[in-house]
Write a protein that holds these residues in place. Sequence first.
Motif, short mmCIF file in Angstrom:
data_model
loop_
_atom_site.label_atom_id
_atom_site.label_comp_id
_atom_site.label_asym_id
_atom_site.label_seq_id
_atom_site.Cartn_x
_atom_site.Cartn_y
_atom_site.Cartn_z
N GLN A 57 0.84 -0.98 0.21
CA GLN A 57 0.04 0.15 0.08
C GLN A 57 0.80 1.48 -0.09
OE1 GLN A 57 -3.70 -0.49 0.23
NE2 GLN A 57 -3.38 1.49 -0.45
N SER B 91 -6.41 -0.36 -7.43
CA SER B 91 -6.65 0.03 -6.10
C SER B 91 -7.04 -1.53 -5.37
CB SER B 91 -7.54 1.07 -5.85
OG SER B 91 -6.90 2.27 -6.58
N ASP B 95 -5.42 -3.48 -2.59
CA ASP B 95 -5.87 -3.79 -1.23
C ASP B 95 -5.90 -5.15 -1.03
OD1 ASP B 95 -7.69 -2.53 0.66
OD2 ASP B 95 -8.83 -4.23 0.10
N ASN B 98 -2.66 -6.99 -0.10
CA ASN B 98 -2.14 -6.50 1.32
C ASN B 98 -3.26 -6.79 2.64
OD1 ASN B 98 0.57 -4.78 0.99
ND2 ASN B 98 -0.71 -4.25 -0.64
N ASN B 99 -4.39 -7.58 2.09
CA ASN B 99 -5.32 -7.80 2.99
C ASN B 99 -5.90 -9.27 3.10
OD1 ASN B 99 -5.56 -5.20 4.64
ND2 ASN B 99 -5.77 -4.49 2.89
N ASN B 108 -11.71 -6.90 3.08
CA ASN B 108 -11.54 -5.41 3.17
C ASN B 108 -12.00 -5.05 1.72
OD1 ASN B 108 -9.48 -4.49 5.12
ND2 ASN B 108 -8.62 -3.35 3.52
N THR B 109 -12.16 -3.80 1.85
CA THR B 109 -12.30 -3.20 0.38
C THR B 109 -11.60 -1.75 0.28
OG1 THR B 109 -13.95 -2.62 -1.49
CG2 THR B 109 -14.61 -2.22 0.81
N VAL B 110 -11.61 -1.11 -0.58
CA VAL B 110 -10.80 0.09 -0.62
C VAL B 110 -11.40 1.11 0.44
CG1 VAL B 110 -10.07 -0.09 -3.25
CG2 VAL B 110 -12.39 0.98 -2.58
N THR B 241 -13.40 -1.34 5.18
CA THR B 241 -14.23 -2.15 4.59
C THR B 241 -15.47 -1.10 4.27
OG1 THR B 241 -15.35 -4.05 4.22
CG2 THR B 241 -15.61 -3.28 6.29
#
Lengths: 288, 288
Positions: A57, B91, B95, B98-99, B108-110, B241
Amino acid sequence: MTISTDGHQGLSHFSEADSVNVVNARMDAAAHPRLRQVMGVLVSHLHAFAKEVQLTQEEWDHAIQFLTATGQICTAERQEFILLSDTLGFSMLVDAINNRRPAGATENTVFGPFHVDGAPVREMGACISLDGKGDLCRYEGHVLDLDGNPIEGAVIDVWSDNADGFYDVQQPDIQPKWNNRGVFITGPDGKYDFVGIKPVSYPIPDDGPVGQMLGKLGRHPNRPAHIHFLVKAQGFETLVTHTFVGGDPYLDSDTVFGVKKSLIAPWNRVNDGPILWHSPFDFVLVPR
Amino acid sequence: MTISTDGHQGLSHFSEADSVNVVNARMDAAAHPRLRQVMGVLVSHLHAFAKEVQLTQEEWDHAIQFLTATGQICTAERQEFILLSDTLGFSMLVDAINNRRPAGATENTVFGPFHVDGAPVREMGACISLDGKGDLCRYEGHVLDLDGNPIEGAVIDVWSDNADGFYDVQQPDIQPKWNNRGVFITGPDGKYDFVGIKPVSYPIPDDGPVGQMLGKLGRHPNRPAHIHFLVKAQGFETLVTHTFVGGDPYLDSDTVFGVKKSLIAPWNRVNDGPILWHSPFDFVLVPR
């Protein structure tokens, strides 16, 4: 009453594994098939890049800032995105893809940002150096077809920096207009002949994001000394090229990757009045 | 005396076939090995892209202009390169990389551009809608660990648009400060409970280069209705999220690819005084 929930599957929603297909499935209504193709392949490679390096990120944030700064430093006189493309070898690659030539033809190289339309047409033998700076050099050769026949009426547009490493348009208040520029038109013998200076190596503008990038990559910003040629003749492909000064210390590390071995010209020391150098070079054009 | 000429071979000079190696061979003195790795792989994929589509000079010109315009429209309030990254699914990919989370954990979301630090901490049950617009909705659920145990002291930071499709920071002269924002802290039962509005779908800013790109790709600029959650708890990974409003017409075509099936929340019609909707959702965190 529950309004929604389930049943959303396939390519509708994002997944890491299927990210390229999810994005590219949205381009079915693209205005042109070529746009869809180019963008689809771009997405495919951008995603593959992020997956291959497992982009963090923080690195993404840095890239966003870098691209923004690169756009914001651009002006009518400065094009930092072209510098970025140049220094990543991307400009040379696009030039190569679009200018493949048979053996024996003169190779293309990048156009660069310093050409100006409308330079004065001069008589063969004329001197294009107007500021009295630098070592004079006689440039001489022929414009030929692939069989070695002379091309009549070829238009040779030449431009180089001055002895301080600047093009006239970079120093409009210092250099005479059209300094180190001129257009020459070949006669029936296909011969050209003019006097200019021995150009010098110079750095690309390196006080912006691209300069910072080069610094962090351990790269210098310099281009080896060269003179630009744009050669046009009816019935032949246009040639955009430079010749490079043999012996220049940056020939092996041109920061824009513009050097091709076949474009390194001989530079012979001479004693011809004020003229100290002689650089012969023939341009061989490909029929259209 | 001929100053130079020959002997320049290998990776010194550009060739179409070997373009990636020629460029990447210049990074040996990079400041950090990671930078060298990331840039090397980027060059590799950018060149592969140009070769795969046989990018034309005209398309390259267009790309330079597009990137420049994208940088130049950026301001402190507008980040067009993030929009570009978002609309190409890049993006969401970063995300996702990294999650990565185990099954059962909330995905997760952006993050999006509209979070603001320092929103007021409110009592459970409080209403975060301050402008009197939109359908009220009770949001309710628990913050849990992977075994279903409640997490005490979890900090839930929520934000959404108002019923006109704008965040308070987009309309500082129209909306009350902190409209549709608040921070809630769970007790021993891990429960949260607050009243907001049913958010509405809205377009990302589409009057710039990214909007033009979407138009040419035949894509709309809309995001389905959603509310953002940033959930932090000691000893657990931070969760960034949204929950999405089930039934939204853009759930299958979110222009930033933010939707994941597991994040589409139920929206139940209720008759609880002024409250018309009920959206239950549990957040499951992963130990750090």
